[in-house]
Design a protein around this motif. Sequence first.
Motif, mmCIF file in Angstrom:
data_model
loop_
_atom_site.group_PDB
_atom_site.id
_atom_site.type_symbol
_atom_site.label_atom_id
_atom_site.label_comp_id
_atom_site.label_asym_id
_atom_site.label_seq_id
_atom_site.Cartn_x
_atom_site.Cartn_y
_atom_site.Cartn_z
ATOM 1 N N LEU A 27 -16.905 88.618 1.378
ATOM 2 C CA LEU A 27 -15.462 88.826 1.553
ATOM 3 C C LEU A 27 -14.658 88.040 0.519
ATOM 4 O O LEU A 27 -13.680 88.548 -0.028
ATOM 5 N N THR A 30 -15.074 89.898 -2.746
ATOM 6 C CA THR A 30 -14.396 91.194 -2.719
ATOM 7 C C THR A 30 -12.883 91.035 -2.811
ATOM 8 O O THR A 30 -12.208 91.789 -3.502
ATOM 9 N N LEU A 31 -12.350 90.042 -2.116
ATOM 10 C CA LEU A 31 -10.908 89.832 -2.110
ATOM 11 C C LEU A 31 -10.448 88.956 -3.272
ATOM 12 O O LEU A 31 -9.280 88.613 -3.373
ATOM 13 N N ASN A 32 -11.387 88.592 -4.152
ATOM 14 C CA ASN A 32 -11.094 87.761 -5.322
ATOM 15 C C ASN A 32 -10.464 86.427 -4.945
ATOM 16 O O ASN A 32 -9.533 85.949 -5.570
#
Length: 137
Positions: A27, A30-32
């Motif tokens: 996560l 993915t969410l940087n």
Amino acid sequence: MMKEFKAPSLVLQYLLAGCCLLTSGYLLATLNLPFNPTSALKERQSVRSTTACTEIVKPKATLSRSQLARLLTVPERSSRRNVQQIVKEPYCRLPNVSIRAGAKTEREIHPLAFDPQTSLVVLYEGETYVGYGFKRP
């Protein structure tokens, strides 16, 4: 009749903990989001330190619409004095930055009288006006 509760085995607990860590990492990636919160905090502090006033010049200074309109007609690379005759004294000065290699860019803040949430940032390199930008909190 009493049912006997059986605790999950130690292997299952480690497996669940590992899955939670992998999911969290996925996560974050993915969410940087940053993996290193201290570096993200330093980056924010660095940005804040370059956008905070280093010197208050005229605390009640504001820029009117007519001053802004006149400034927008001044071409880049004009003399600093021509611009300062229009905008007068700034509210404050920001730390100098280096936009072009080898040049020190000075920045002055002029809050807009008609939009208190916005300020005009005027840029100079020495005695030369090099441009402007707008700053919102």
